[in-house]
Motif scaffolding. Structure first.
Motif, PDB file in Angstrom:
ATOM      1  N   UNK A   1     -74.047  11.473  24.772  1.00  0.00           N
ATOM      2  CA  UNK A   1     -73.416  12.379  25.734  1.00  0.00           C
ATOM      3  C   UNK A   1     -73.807  13.821  25.454  1.00  0.00           C
ATOM      4  N   UNK A   2     -73.875  14.200  24.174  1.00  0.00           N
ATOM      5  CA  UNK A   2     -74.280  15.559  23.808  1.00  0.00           C
ATOM      6  C   UNK A   2     -75.681  15.863  24.325  1.00  0.00           C
ATOM      7  N   UNK A   3     -76.632  14.946  24.110  1.00  0.00           N
ATOM      8  CA  UNK A   3     -77.998  15.177  24.578  1.00  0.00           C
ATOM      9  C   UNK A   3     -78.060  15.234  26.104  1.00  0.00           C
ATOM     10  N   UNK A   4     -77.293  14.391  26.776  1.00  0.00           N
ATOM     11  CA  UNK A   4     -77.305  14.396  28.241  1.00  0.00           C
ATOM     12  C   UNK A   4     -76.710  15.687  28.796  1.00  0.00           C
ATOM     13  N   UNK A   5     -75.569  16.120  28.255  1.00  0.00           N
ATOM     14  CA  UNK A   5     -74.946  17.360  28.726  1.00  0.00           C
ATOM     15  C   UNK A   5     -75.836  18.553  28.400  1.00  0.00           C
ATOM     16  N   UNK A   6     -76.442  18.568  27.218  1.00  0.00           N
ATOM     17  CA  UNK A   6     -77.362  19.650  26.861  1.00  0.00           C
ATOM     18  C   UNK A   6     -78.547  19.711  27.813  1.00  0.00           C
ATOM     19  N   UNK A   7     -79.042  18.554  28.201  1.00  0.00           N
ATOM     20  CA  UNK A   7     -80.153  18.523  29.150  1.00  0.00           C
ATOM     21  C   UNK A   7     -79.727  19.050  30.512  1.00  0.00           C
ATOM     22  N   UNK A   8     -78.500  18.733  30.902  1.00  0.00           N
ATOM     23  CA  UNK A   8     -78.011  19.267  32.173  1.00  0.00           C
ATOM     24  C   UNK A   8     -77.836  20.780  32.103  1.00  0.00           C
TER      25      UNK A   8
ATOM     26  N   UNK B   1     -67.268  12.816  30.664  1.00  0.00           N
ATOM     27  CA  UNK B   1     -67.845  14.097  30.228  1.00  0.00           C
ATOM     28  C   UNK B   1     -68.516  14.820  31.400  1.00  0.00           C
ATOM     29  N   UNK B   2     -69.208  14.086  32.260  1.00  0.00           N
ATOM     30  CA  UNK B   2     -69.884  14.717  33.389  1.00  0.00           C
ATOM     31  C   UNK B   2     -68.893  15.141  34.470  1.00  0.00           C
ATOM     32  N   UNK B   3     -67.828  14.361  34.644  1.00  0.00           N
ATOM     33  CA  UNK B   3     -66.800  14.772  35.601  1.00  0.00           C
ATOM     34  C   UNK B   3     -66.150  16.068  35.145  1.00  0.00           C
TER      35      UNK B   3
ATOM     36  N   UNK C   1     -90.863  27.153  39.313  1.00  0.00           N
ATOM     37  CA  UNK C   1     -91.049  25.830  38.712  1.00  0.00           C
ATOM     38  C   UNK C   1     -92.505  25.537  38.348  1.00  0.00           C
ATOM     39  N   UNK C   2     -93.453  26.287  38.891  1.00  0.00           N
ATOM     40  CA  UNK C   2     -94.863  26.052  38.580  1.00  0.00           C
ATOM     41  C   UNK C   2     -95.386  27.154  37.666  1.00  0.00           C
ATOM     42  N   UNK C   3     -94.718  27.336  36.538  1.00  0.00           N
ATOM     43  CA  UNK C   3     -95.151  28.298  35.543  1.00  0.00           C
ATOM     44  C   UNK C   3     -94.863  27.721  34.161  1.00  0.00           C
ATOM     45  N   UNK C   4     -95.363  28.370  33.128  1.00  0.00           N
ATOM     46  CA  UNK C   4     -95.233  27.792  31.781  1.00  0.00           C
ATOM     47  C   UNK C   4     -93.789  27.733  31.308  1.00  0.00           C
ATOM     48  N   UNK C   5     -92.996  28.735  31.624  1.00  0.00           N
ATOM     49  CA  UNK C   5     -91.596  28.680  31.176  1.00  0.00           C
ATOM     50  C   UNK C   5     -90.838  27.579  31.915  1.00  0.00           C
ATOM     51  N   UNK C   6     -91.116  27.399  33.200  1.00  0.00           N
ATOM     52  CA  UNK C   6     -90.484  26.313  33.948  1.00  0.00           C
ATOM     53  C   UNK C   6     -90.878  24.958  33.383  1.00  0.00           C
ATOM     54  N   UNK C   7     -92.151  24.820  33.024  1.00  0.00           N
ATOM     55  CA  UNK C   7     -92.610  23.555  32.446  1.00  0.00           C
ATOM     56  C   UNK C   7     -91.928  23.291  31.104  1.00  0.00           C
ATOM     57  N   UNK C   8     -91.734  24.340  30.303  1.00  0.00           N
ATOM     58  CA  UNK C   8     -91.067  24.173  29.007  1.00  0.00           C
ATOM     59  C   UNK C   8     -89.614  23.719  29.199  1.00  0.00           C
ATOM     60  N   UNK C   9     -88.899  24.317  30.155  1.00  0.00           N
ATOM     61  CA  UNK C   9     -87.521  23.903  30.435  1.00  0.00           C
ATOM     62  C   UNK C   9     -87.486  22.448  30.892  1.00  0.00           C
ATOM     63  N   UNK C  10     -88.439  22.066  31.735  1.00  0.00           N
ATOM     64  CA  UNK C  10     -88.485  20.693  32.241  1.00  0.00           C
ATOM     65  C   UNK C  10     -88.749  19.712  31.107  1.00  0.00           C
ATOM     66  N   UNK C  11     -89.682  20.050  30.204  1.00  0.00           N
ATOM     67  CA  UNK C  11     -89.994  19.172  29.074  1.00  0.00           C
ATOM     68  C   UNK C  11     -88.780  19.025  28.158  1.00  0.00           C
ATOM     69  N   UNK C  12     -88.092  20.125  27.863  1.00  0.00           N
ATOM     70  CA  UNK C  12     -86.907  20.056  27.008  1.00  0.00           C
ATOM     71  C   UNK C  12     -85.801  19.216  27.643  1.00  0.00           C
TER      72      UNK C  12
ATOM     73  N   UNK D   1     -82.844  14.011  28.047  1.00  0.00           N
ATOM     74  CA  UNK D   1     -82.452  12.827  28.818  1.00  0.00           C
ATOM     75  C   UNK D   1     -83.009  11.557  28.180  1.00  0.00           C
ATOM     76  N   UNK D   2     -84.240  11.621  27.703  1.00  0.00           N
ATOM     77  CA  UNK D   2     -84.837  10.460  27.042  1.00  0.00           C
ATOM     78  C   UNK D   2     -84.041  10.088  25.792  1.00  0.00           C
ATOM     79  N   UNK D   3     -83.713  11.102  24.969  1.00  0.00           N
ATOM     80  CA  UNK D   3     -82.944  10.841  23.756  1.00  0.00           C
ATOM     81  C   UNK D   3     -81.567  10.263  24.078  1.00  0.00           C
ATOM     82  N   UNK D   4     -80.963  10.726  25.167  1.00  0.00           N
ATOM     83  CA  UNK D   4     -79.622  10.248  25.498  1.00  0.00           C
ATOM     84  C   UNK D   4     -79.620   8.810  25.996  1.00  0.00           C
ATOM     85  N   UNK D   5     -80.729   8.356  26.563  1.00  0.00           N
ATOM     86  CA  UNK D   5     -80.754   7.024  27.165  1.00  0.00           C
ATOM     87  C   UNK D   5     -81.463   5.995  26.291  1.00  0.00           C
TER      88      UNK D   5
END
Length: 153
Positions: A39-46, A97-99, A3-14, A19-23
């Protein structure tokens, strides 16, 4: 470090962006289309969070030369816990959708665990895993019934 590397940070940002777009973002479309996009953006983020967990656990095993036999069972455990959290969030927020997503992931993880991870293991381990999966299923059904019954009251 996981989680403390550049690829982890990129996944977290995406994931955070999704989540921001979904809410927060209001789409200029019909209400049903707007809810579907949300719902699409939220599920994609998950899915991105699940991918982040997977790749970071793989990195942990790779960099610290841990026993590869435990890797697949550890992945199944993390996916199963995440699927349980997805289902509980869907039940709590009343979003089907989440269930569904959590239930499908939990079912696939159960199949993977029984057919792949525990292949060749002793019977007692298989019985223990089946007991835990059964207990999780009963817990999910109980919580789902309880929350649905409270909503009807």
């Amino acid at each position: 470090m996981p989680f403390l590397n550049t690829s982890g940070a990129a996944w977290i940002v995406l994931a955070a962006l999704g989540f921001y777009l979904s809410v927060k973002v209001q789409f200029n479309s019909k209400k049903a289309d707007s809810e579907a996009l949300s719902t699409f953006f939220a599920v994609s983020s998950h899915v991105m969070v699940g991918g982040l967990l997977t790749f970071q656990i793989l990195n942990l095993w790779h960099y610290y030369n841990l026993d590869p036999h435990n890797l697949w069972l550890s992945l199944s455990l993390s996916w199963g816990l995440y699927a349980l959290l997805l289902f509980l969030w869907g039940a709590y927020s009343k979003q089907a959708a989440f269930r569904w997503f959590g239930s499908i992931v939990l079912g696939l993880v159960a199949l993977k665990t029984i057919l792949v991870d525990l292949a060749g293991s002793d019977t007692i381990y298989k019985v223990l895993v089946l007991f835990i999966l059964g207990a999780l299923t009963l817990l999910i059904a109980y919580i789902n019934h309880k929350w649905n019954h409270e909503n009807e009251s």
